[in-house]
Design a protein around this motif. Structure first.
Motif, PDB file in Angstrom:
ATOM      1  N   SER A 294      -5.127  -6.457   5.863  1.00  0.00           N
ATOM      2  CA  SER A 294      -4.978  -6.016   4.492  1.00  0.00           C
ATOM      3  C   SER A 294      -6.165  -6.511   3.701  1.00  0.00           C
ATOM      4  CB  SER A 294      -3.666  -6.521   3.904  1.00  0.00           C
ATOM      5  OG  SER A 294      -3.748  -7.904   3.743  1.00  0.00           O
ATOM      6  N   MET A 384      -3.908  -1.531   1.977  1.00  0.00           N
ATOM      7  CA  MET A 384      -2.978  -2.116   1.017  1.00  0.00           C
ATOM      8  C   MET A 384      -3.687  -2.832  -0.125  1.00  0.00           C
ATOM      9  SD  MET A 384       0.226  -3.250   3.306  1.00  0.00           S
ATOM     10  CE  MET A 384      -0.424  -4.726   4.000  1.00  0.00           C
ATOM     11  N   ALA A 386      -3.823  -1.938  -3.196  1.00  0.00           N
ATOM     12  CA  ALA A 386      -2.985  -1.954  -4.393  1.00  0.00           C
ATOM     13  C   ALA A 386      -1.889  -3.016  -4.310  1.00  0.00           C
ATOM     14  CB  ALA A 386      -2.371  -0.570  -4.615  1.00  0.00           C
ATOM     15  N   GLU A 387      -1.463  -3.358  -3.099  1.00  0.00           N
ATOM     16  CA  GLU A 387      -0.399  -4.357  -2.949  1.00  0.00           C
ATOM     17  C   GLU A 387      -0.937  -5.788  -2.957  1.00  0.00           C
ATOM     18  OE1 GLU A 387      -0.690  -1.560  -1.267  1.00  0.00           O
ATOM     19  OE2 GLU A 387       1.222  -0.778  -0.571  1.00  0.00           O
ATOM     20  N   GLY A 410      -4.918   3.089  -7.231  1.00  0.00           N
ATOM     21  CA  GLY A 410      -3.522   3.416  -6.965  1.00  0.00           C
ATOM     22  C   GLY A 410      -3.293   4.833  -6.469  1.00  0.00           C
ATOM     23  N   ARG A 413      -3.328   3.767  -1.098  1.00  0.00           N
ATOM     24  CA  ARG A 413      -3.356   2.314  -0.905  1.00  0.00           C
ATOM     25  C   ARG A 413      -4.637   1.853  -0.232  1.00  0.00           C
ATOM     26  NH1 ARG A 413       0.855   1.997   3.808  1.00  0.00           N
ATOM     27  NH2 ARG A 413       1.254  -0.077   2.967  1.00  0.00           N
TER      28      ARG A 413
END
Ligand code: ASP
Ligand code: MG
Length: 439
Positions: A294, A384, A386-387, A410, A413
């Motif tokens: 990630s 990921m 955005a996470e 956004g 991802r």
């Protein structure tokens, strides 16, 4: 069966072509070898076409002669035996006679595409002659017998697959097949092509058509790098990417892979490997469906972007406004890369400026239009994003000294895109390189 595609620099010198021969004979697996034109050839052919379009036959003739000389030197260094050299002379004579005949007839777009096809035809025929000289068994597969596009310039994968499988069925014992990248037939059965850099796309389509084990794209760099090595001092190859990440990077400026070449591989779930002819045992980059890790993996930048802002008080509380705006772009077949909105305005970016004037004129019906040219999209790609916490803050911190025209975050991802004036591009890439990766 696997696909091995070699780019222009990998076949651009006689000694490099010999290396390609070594690489395709390292194992006994069945393979389709897809070749680009020798480096510089397609550019030269484009220039010949442009000279003819300008009715400048003298210039076209000069350029054809210069290219001819290049091939006359090339084959003598490539091949040793009299018999092979004679074959090469005949091949070169045939293709340059064709170019010289074109000088005498009236020029049109279909002829131009015939001109552009000469590069891949020459490279594959010369390479095949080398294999014959060395007694390496191989089959010559003319791409024009199976590669086709429809009236919208989209490849006809089903037809390609049927035709190619039928041809291959004639050669159950053979292990090496040599074909051209880039060239194809169109719906009028004329010679056409998959646009510049399209040999990667050919390789991926061929891989999908026969459901190959792997699609290997051989170039002169050890895989996709985390940043543009031409701009930033320190970069490193990325070992693994997902199809989505690779598509974003290829589309947003990583020159190593043609962006369209991802979807056929992705649809049939065929791994794509980016490998280096100069360092064949380096791991390179493997692109598969697997999403790994990630955070930020790489940056890319795409130049030549124009931002268009449409400001309208009528947008306030109105539905259907965006549709009207998008319809204008659709009408002129102009695709939009980035979008940002506020309550009273919308900004979009485009890179195809062929209908800019008409687009602006029609958009002015809906509000005030402002245009900023010479922009660059900097894309930050990973998994990921955005996470993950803090990534956006880090990005913004790296860019604190530069005005940012648009931000897109956004949408997926895998990507954050920023629009900056092109003059800040190099500095921005360097600063992000320092701030986002551990060195
Ligand atoms: N020879 C073509 C070009 O230079 C296709 C390719 O190399 O991918 O664009
Ligand atoms: Mg290429």
């Amino acid at each position: 069966m696997k696909i091995m595609k070699f780019g222009g620099t990998s076949v651009g010198k006689p000694e490099r072509m010999h290396q390609v021969k070594d690489l395709i004979t390292r194992d006994n697996n069945k393979k389709i070898v897809v070749l680009s034109a020798l480096s510089g050839t397609t550019n030269a052919l484009v220039a010949i076409g442009e000279a003819l379009a300008d009715a400048n036959k003298d210039l076209a003739k000069e350029k054809i002669e210069a290219l001819h000389q290049h091939y006359l030197t090339f084959y003598k260094q490539l091949l040793k035996s009299d018999a092979a050299q004679k074959k090469a002379e005949k091949i070169i004579k045939e293709h340059f006679e064709f170019l010289n005949i074109i000088l005498k007839i009236s020029f049109n777009e279909a002829i131009n595409r015939d001109i552009l096809a000469q590069g891949e035809l020459l490279s594959t025929k010369l390479f095949f002659t080398l294999l014959q000289e060395l007694g390496i068994g191989a089959v010559f597969l003319p791409a024009l017998d199976f590669m086709s596009i429809d009236e919208n310039h989209e490849p006809e994968l089903k037809k390609i697959s049927e035709k190619l499988k039928a041809i291959l069925a004639n050669y159950p014992q053979d292990r090496i097949f040599v074909t051209q990248g880039y060239i194809c037939k169109n719906h009028r059965n004329e010679v056409d092509n998959l646009k510049r850099g399209g040999s990667d796309y050919s390789a991926s389509l061929i891989g999908a058509a026969i459901n190959s084990e792997v699609i290997e794209i051989w170039t002169d760099i050890d895989g996709m790098h985390n940043n543009d090595p031409r701009i930033v001092d320190k970069t490193r190859p990325i070992a693994q990417l997902s199809f989505d990440e690779a598509a974003e990077l290829a589309y947003f400026g990583a020159k190593i892979l043609h962006p369209a070449s991802i979807w056929p591989a992705q649809q049939y779930n065929i791994p794509v490997k980016l490998l280096n002819t100069m360092e064949p045992d380096a791991p390179g980059t493997t692109i598969t469906a697997k999403e790994q890790g990630s955070g930020v993996k790489a940056l890319a930048a795409k130049d030549g972007i124009t931002a268009i802002k449409i400001k309208s008080s009528r947008m306030l509380l109105a539905y259907g406004f965006l549709r009207k705006v998008f319809e204008v772009f659709e009408k002129y077949k102009t695709s939009i890369d980035m979008i940002t909105t506020s309550e009273v305005a919308v900004s979009v970016t485009i890179d195809d400026l062929s209908h800019l004037a008409e687009i602006i004129k029609e958009l002015e019906i809906y509000g005030t239009v402002e245009v900023d040219s010479n922009q660059t999209i900097v894309s930050i790609v990973g998994n990921m994003i955005a996470e993950s916490k803090g990534t956006m803050a880090k990005i913004m911190n790296c860019l604190k000294d530069y005005p940012i025209r648009m931000v897109s975050y956004g949408g997926s991802r895998h990507n954050v895109s920023l629009l900056l004036d092109a003059k800040y591009k190099n500095e921005a890439l360097k600063s992000l390189n320092e701030g986002l990766f551990e060195w």
